[in-house]
Every structure is written in structure tokens, then in C-alpha cells.
Design a protein around this motif. Structure first.
Motif, PDB file in Angstrom:
ATOM      1  N   MET A   1      86.101  32.116  78.255  1.00  0.00           N
ATOM      2  CA  MET A   1      85.389  33.477  78.729  1.00  0.00           C
ATOM      3  C   MET A   1      83.976  33.324  77.681  1.00  0.00           C
ATOM      4  N   THR A   2      83.257  33.507  78.740  1.00  0.00           N
ATOM      5  CA  THR A   2      81.594  33.547  77.901  1.00  0.00           C
ATOM      6  C   THR A   2      81.094  34.281  77.869  1.00  0.00           C
ATOM      7  N   GLU A   3      80.471  34.597  76.590  1.00  0.00           N
ATOM      8  CA  GLU A   3      80.020  36.155  76.243  1.00  0.00           C
ATOM      9  C   GLU A   3      78.111  36.114  75.890  1.00  0.00           C
ATOM     10  N   ASN A   4      77.659  36.594  77.743  1.00  0.00           N
ATOM     11  CA  ASN A   4      75.936  36.352  77.504  1.00  0.00           C
ATOM     12  C   ASN A   4      74.990  37.612  76.705  1.00  0.00           C
ATOM     13  N   ASN A   5      75.009  37.537  75.584  1.00  0.00           N
ATOM     14  CA  ASN A   5      73.934  38.399  74.340  1.00  0.00           C
ATOM     15  C   ASN A   5      72.748  38.438  75.208  1.00  0.00           C
ATOM     16  N   THR A   6      72.365  38.353  76.546  1.00  0.00           N
ATOM     17  CA  THR A   6      70.490  38.852  76.709  1.00  0.00           C
ATOM     18  C   THR A   6      69.894  39.735  76.065  1.00  0.00           C
ATOM     19  N   THR A   7      68.961  39.867  75.541  1.00  0.00           N
ATOM     20  CA  THR A   7      68.003  41.054  75.607  1.00  0.00           C
ATOM     21  C   THR A   7      67.413  41.483  76.332  1.00  0.00           C
ATOM     22  N   ALA A   8      67.382  42.730  76.583  1.00  0.00           N
ATOM     23  CA  ALA A   8      66.587  43.331  77.406  1.00  0.00           C
ATOM     24  C   ALA A   8      64.345  42.797  77.285  1.00  0.00           C
ATOM     25  N   THR A   9      64.487  42.827  77.084  1.00  0.00           N
ATOM     26  CA  THR A   9      62.848  42.079  77.421  1.00  0.00           C
ATOM     27  C   THR A   9      61.856  42.577  78.005  1.00  0.00           C
ATOM     28  N   THR A  10      61.033  43.032  77.874  1.00  0.00           N
ATOM     29  CA  THR A  10      59.592  43.854  79.165  1.00  0.00           C
ATOM     30  C   THR A  10      58.652  42.731  78.588  1.00  0.00           C
ATOM     31  N   PRO A  11      58.527  42.045  79.910  1.00  0.00           N
ATOM     32  CA  PRO A  11      57.290  40.903  79.983  1.00  0.00           C
ATOM     33  C   PRO A  11      55.940  41.432  79.525  1.00  0.00           C
ATOM     34  N   VAL A  12      54.851  41.436  78.842  1.00  0.00           N
ATOM     35  CA  VAL A  12      53.973  41.445  78.877  1.00  0.00           C
ATOM     36  C   VAL A  12      53.218  40.907  79.742  1.00  0.00           C
ATOM     37  N   GLY A  13      52.121  41.702  80.623  1.00  0.00           N
ATOM     38  CA  GLY A  13      51.094  41.373  82.306  1.00  0.00           C
ATOM     39  C   GLY A  13      50.226  40.859  81.450  1.00  0.00           C
ATOM     40  N   PRO A  14      49.152  40.690  82.445  1.00  0.00           N
ATOM     41  CA  PRO A  14      47.554  40.626  81.777  1.00  0.00           C
ATOM     42  C   PRO A  14      47.249  41.304  80.718  1.00  0.00           C
ATOM     43  N   PRO A  15      46.543  40.364  80.253  1.00  0.00           N
ATOM     44  CA  PRO A  15      45.323  41.482  79.119  1.00  0.00           C
ATOM     45  C   PRO A  15      44.327  42.057  79.865  1.00  0.00           C
ATOM     46  N   PRO A  16      44.779  43.711  79.798  1.00  0.00           N
ATOM     47  CA  PRO A  16      43.484  44.572  80.015  1.00  0.00           C
ATOM     48  C   PRO A  16      42.198  43.952  79.197  1.00  0.00           C
ATOM     49  N   ARG A  17      40.749  44.195  80.345  1.00  0.00           N
ATOM     50  CA  ARG A  17      39.533  43.892  79.432  1.00  0.00           C
ATOM     51  C   ARG A  17      38.845  43.942  78.093  1.00  0.00           C
ATOM     52  N   HIS A  18      39.719  44.770  77.689  1.00  0.00           N
ATOM     53  CA  HIS A  18      39.403  45.043  76.037  1.00  0.00           C
ATOM     54  C   HIS A  18      39.707  43.743  75.506  1.00  0.00           C
ATOM     55  N   HIS A  19      41.174  44.005  74.917  1.00  0.00           N
ATOM     56  CA  HIS A  19      41.597  42.925  74.809  1.00  0.00           C
ATOM     57  C   HIS A  19      41.649  41.239  75.555  1.00  0.00           C
ATOM     58  N   LEU A  20      41.402  41.015  76.220  1.00  0.00           N
ATOM     59  CA  LEU A  20      40.030  39.334  76.719  1.00  0.00           C
ATOM     60  C   LEU A  20      39.207  39.665  76.163  1.00  0.00           C
ATOM     61  N   ALA A  21      37.911  40.767  76.100  1.00  0.00           N
ATOM     62  CA  ALA A  21      36.705  40.433  75.691  1.00  0.00           C
ATOM     63  C   ALA A  21      36.837  39.697  74.311  1.00  0.00           C
ATOM     64  N   LEU A  22      38.299  41.101  73.531  1.00  0.00           N
ATOM     65  CA  LEU A  22      37.716  40.644  72.259  1.00  0.00           C
ATOM     66  C   LEU A  22      38.614  39.109  71.573  1.00  0.00           C
ATOM     67  N   MET A  23      39.524  38.876  72.580  1.00  0.00           N
ATOM     68  CA  MET A  23      40.209  37.273  72.287  1.00  0.00           C
ATOM     69  C   MET A  23      39.103  35.761  72.306  1.00  0.00           C
ATOM     70  N   ILE A  24      38.461  36.688  73.934  1.00  0.00           N
ATOM     71  CA  ILE A  24      37.528  35.795  73.910  1.00  0.00           C
ATOM     72  C   ILE A  24      36.273  35.799  73.134  1.00  0.00           C
ATOM     73  N   TRP A  25      35.504  36.339  72.249  1.00  0.00           N
ATOM     74  CA  TRP A  25      34.680  37.028  71.238  1.00  0.00           C
ATOM     75  C   TRP A  25      34.805  35.736  69.636  1.00  0.00           C
ATOM     76  N   VAL A  26      36.496  36.479  69.848  1.00  0.00           N
ATOM     77  CA  VAL A  26      37.420  35.876  68.380  1.00  0.00           C
ATOM     78  C   VAL A  26      37.233  34.351  68.692  1.00  0.00           C
ATOM     79  N   ALA A  27      37.430  33.809  69.988  1.00  0.00           N
ATOM     80  CA  ALA A  27      37.635  32.453  69.990  1.00  0.00           C
ATOM     81  C   ALA A  27      36.050  31.748  70.232  1.00  0.00           C
ATOM     82  N   VAL A  28      35.210  32.610  71.049  1.00  0.00           N
ATOM     83  CA  VAL A  28      33.748  31.512  71.213  1.00  0.00           C
ATOM     84  C   VAL A  28      32.896  32.020  69.341  1.00  0.00           C
ATOM     85  N   PHE A  29      32.718  32.843  68.828  1.00  0.00           N
ATOM     86  CA  PHE A  29      32.151  33.203  68.431  1.00  0.00           C
ATOM     87  C   PHE A  29      32.153  31.803  66.921  1.00  0.00           C
TER      88      PHE A  29
END
Length: 82
Positions: A1-29
Motif C-alpha cells: 500500500m502506498t501513501e500519497n502525501n500531496t499537499t494542497a497548493t493554490t496555483p499562483v496566477g499571472p501577476p497583477p499590473r502593479h506587480h508586473l510593473a514593479l518586477m519590470i522596473w526592478v529588472a530594467v533600471f
């Protein structure tokens, strides 16, 4: 008998605009700052449009392929820690 220990994870969707804007600024500058410091002397005599074309041609692949994937992974890690 095998035991499956999977944890429920909530998938993270695409970033909202303000997250994307901050990530782009942090990369571009810092990328543009570093390129300007490295290539500024070589491009000082070139017209502004040509200088911008050269810097953008180098910076865009660095940001898109080099810096954004780690920033997106960091965002997911930060959001799933909560």
C-alpha cells in the motif's frame, strides 16, 4: 500500500499590473544603468536614437530571458509562503 502525501497548493496566477510593473522596473533600471556605465564611453558620440537602439537591443533580451524568470519565481515563492 502506498501513501500519497500531496499537499494542497493554490496555483499562483499571472501577476497583477502593479506587480508586473514593479518586477519590470526592478529588472530594467539596473540593467540600463549597468549598460550605460559599460558602454557609455563607446556610445558617447553616437546620435541619441542610435544609442537608445543599441542599449534597448542589448537590454531587452537580458531583462526578458535573464531577469524576469527569476523575479517571477521569487514572486511565486513570496506569495505561496503566506
Amino acid at each position: 500500500m502506498t501513501e500519497n502525501n500531496t499537499t494542497a497548493t493554490t496555483p499562483v496566477g499571472p501577476p497583477p499590473r502593479h506587480h508586473l510593473a514593479l518586477m519590470i522596473w526592478v529588472a530594467v533600471f539596473p540593467t540600463l544603468t549597468a549598460l550605460q556605465l559599460l558602454l557609455g564611453g563607446l556610445l558617447v558620440a553616437t546620435p541619441t536614437v542610435l544609442r537608445t537602439l543599441v542599449l534597448a537591443t542589448i537590454a531587452v533580451p537580458i531583462v526578458i530571458y535573464g531577469l524576469m524568470p527569476p523575479l517571477q519565481r521569487l514572486r511565486v515563492r513570496l506569495l505561496t509562503r503566506r
